[in-house]
Design an enzyme around this catalytic site. Structure first.
Site, PDB file in Angstrom:
ATOM      1  N   ASP A  35      14.489  -1.244   0.735  1.00 59.64           N
ATOM      2  CA  ASP A  35      15.268  -1.524   1.940  1.00 59.64           C
ATOM      3  C   ASP A  35      16.277  -2.631   1.593  1.00 59.64           C
ATOM      4  OD1 ASP A  35      16.158  -2.105   4.484  1.00 59.64           O
ATOM      5  OD2 ASP A  35      14.206  -2.303   5.390  1.00 59.64           O
ATOM      6  N   ASP A  74       4.103   3.063   6.705  1.00 58.20           N
ATOM      7  CA  ASP A  74       3.428   2.812   7.981  1.00 58.20           C
ATOM      8  C   ASP A  74       4.314   2.103   8.980  1.00 58.20           C
ATOM      9  OD1 ASP A  74       3.430   0.278   6.524  1.00 58.20           O
ATOM     10  OD2 ASP A  74       2.128  -0.441   8.128  1.00 58.20           O
ATOM     11  N   LYS A 127       0.815  -1.207   0.000  1.00 63.43           N
ATOM     12  CA  LYS A 127       0.000   0.000   0.000  1.00 63.43           C
ATOM     13  C   LYS A 127       0.849   1.258   0.000  1.00 63.43           C
ATOM     14  CE  LYS A 127      -3.007  -2.302   3.318  1.00 63.43           C
ATOM     15  NZ  LYS A 127      -3.404  -2.293   4.722  1.00 63.43           N
ATOM     16  N   ARG A 133       0.642   6.602   7.834  1.00 62.29           N
ATOM     17  CA  ARG A 133       0.702   6.766   6.376  1.00 62.29           C
ATOM     18  C   ARG A 133       0.282   8.172   5.951  1.00 62.29           C
ATOM     19  NH1 ARG A 133       1.440   1.662   4.019  1.00 62.29           N
ATOM     20  NH2 ARG A 133       0.467  -0.091   5.061  1.00 62.29           N
TER      21      ARG A 133
HETATM   22  P1  IMP Z   1      12.584  -4.677   1.142  1.00 57.24           P
HETATM   23  O1  IMP Z   1      12.050  -5.910   0.500  1.00 57.24           O
HETATM   24  O2  IMP Z   1      13.447  -4.989   2.339  1.00 57.24           O
HETATM   25  O3  IMP Z   1      13.296  -3.772   0.156  1.00 57.24           O
HETATM   26  O4  IMP Z   1      11.358  -3.887   1.760  1.00 57.24           O
HETATM   27  C1  IMP Z   1      10.484  -3.192   0.972  1.00 57.24           C
HETATM   28  C2  IMP Z   1       9.178  -2.902   1.627  1.00 57.24           C
HETATM   29  O5  IMP Z   1       9.266  -2.979   3.053  1.00 57.24           O
HETATM   30  C3  IMP Z   1       8.722  -1.470   1.334  1.00 57.24           C
HETATM   31  O6  IMP Z   1       7.946  -1.428   0.158  1.00 57.24           O
HETATM   32  C4  IMP Z   1       7.921  -1.118   2.563  1.00 57.24           C
HETATM   33  O7  IMP Z   1       6.597  -1.565   2.450  1.00 57.24           O
HETATM   34  C5  IMP Z   1       8.604  -1.886   3.661  1.00 57.24           C
HETATM   35  N1  IMP Z   1       9.601  -1.045   4.343  1.00 57.24           N
HETATM   36  C6  IMP Z   1      10.951  -1.097   4.219  1.00 57.24           C
HETATM   37  N2  IMP Z   1      11.547  -0.179   4.989  1.00 57.24           N
HETATM   38  C7  IMP Z   1      10.557   0.480   5.612  1.00 57.24           C
HETATM   39  C8  IMP Z   1      10.540   1.589   6.552  1.00 57.24           C
HETATM   40  O8  IMP Z   1      11.574   2.148   6.961  1.00 57.24           O
HETATM   41  N3  IMP Z   1       9.309   1.983   6.963  1.00 57.24           N
HETATM   42  C9  IMP Z   1       8.146   1.403   6.547  1.00 57.24           C
HETATM   43  N4  IMP Z   1       8.116   0.395   5.679  1.00 57.24           N
HETATM   44  C10 IMP Z   1       9.309  -0.072   5.210  1.00 57.24           C
HETATM   45 MG    MG Z   2       5.703  -1.381   0.409  1.00 57.89          MG
END
Ligand code: IMP
Ligand code: MG
Length: 213
Positions: free
Chosen positions: A133, A189, A73, A195
């Site tokens: 991330d 969030d 979202k 959000r």
């Molecule tokens: P990744 O797979 O570790 O790159 O994470 C990606 C997803 O995790 C993002 O699209 C967010 O939904 C969530 N996410 C990663 N870091 C954060 C943060 O610092 N705050 C909130 N959501 C996060």
């Molecule tokens: Mg996300």
């Protein structure tokens, strides 16, 4: 309050990040006033950067059909604002994937909760993400969407965390690089809250403590 984090905004013209600075919470923001520790990226900086990215996307996709794919979202706020700066006819589609539950660490497991409504074969697809991330979510999505044979596939992300990426990713349109801290606001969030903050900020440690007790 001691600044604990530094944000670099991706300079669209030069292609190299520049320091934007750290600001404290604006006094008029009262909805989550007891929860926010620090403003990391202001509303003004976000809007200015989205306007730049919108210009670039407009130039790059002029004369081509463009399909924006949002990953629910978190991206709904950036999608709404960004697309007002793209001066082209375009279409939208959305996917929902699970990466985090209520926790702040990625699980590494990506599950499609809602798939696209439309076939993307031969389309110019631009994925719009809130934050990268570990990169695991995006890496999975890119792999998955590539098998559907789009004409092109690129990524626009509001933020990328530095030094935590586990897979190499090419993010063509990136607004900000941030330190590897957990952030909320502007679509992002913590446990589905925050959000609707118009800026990106960090949470006070109490918020996490309260969540687990
Ligand atoms: P990744 O797979 O570790 O790159 O994470 C990606 C997803 O995790 C993002 O699209 C967010 O939904 C969530 N996410 C990663 N870091 C954060 C943060 O610092 N705050 C909130 N959501 C996060
Ligand atoms: Mg996300």
């Amino acid at each position: 309050m001691e600044p604990s984090a530094e944000v670099r905004s991706t300079s669209v013209a030069a292609g190299s990040p520049s320091v934007v600075g750290v600001l404290t919470l604006a006094p008029h923001v009262n909805a989550y006033e007891h929860d926010i520790e620090q403003t990391l990226i202001t509303q003004q900086d976000i809007q200015a950067k989205l306007a730049e990215l919108g210009e670039r996307i407009t130039d790059d996709y002029r004369g081509r059909d463009l399909l924006l794919v949002g990953v629910l979202k978190g991206q709904f706020v950036i999608m709404a604002d960004l697309t007002q700066y793209i001066r082209l006819p375009l279409e939208f589609d959305f996917m929902a994937v699970s990466s985090y539950g209520a926790a702040t660490q990625t699980s590494g497991v990506v599950r499609i909760l809602k798939d696209l409504d439309h076939d993307i074969e031969g389309r110019n697809v631009l994925i719009v993400e809130d934050i990268v991330d570990s990169g695991l979510t995006l890496s999975y999505l890119l792999k998955n969407l590539r098998t559907r044979r789009p004409a092109s596939l690129e990524v626009c992300a509001l933020m990328q965390k530095l030094d935590v990426q586990q897979v190499p990713l090419d993010i063509k349109y990136k607004a900000f690089e941030i330190p590897p801290v957990f952030v909320v606001g502007y679509g992002l969030d913590y446990g589905e809250r925050f959000r609707n903050l118009p800026f990106v900020g960090t949470l006070k440690p109490d918020v996490y403590r309260d969540a687990v007790t």
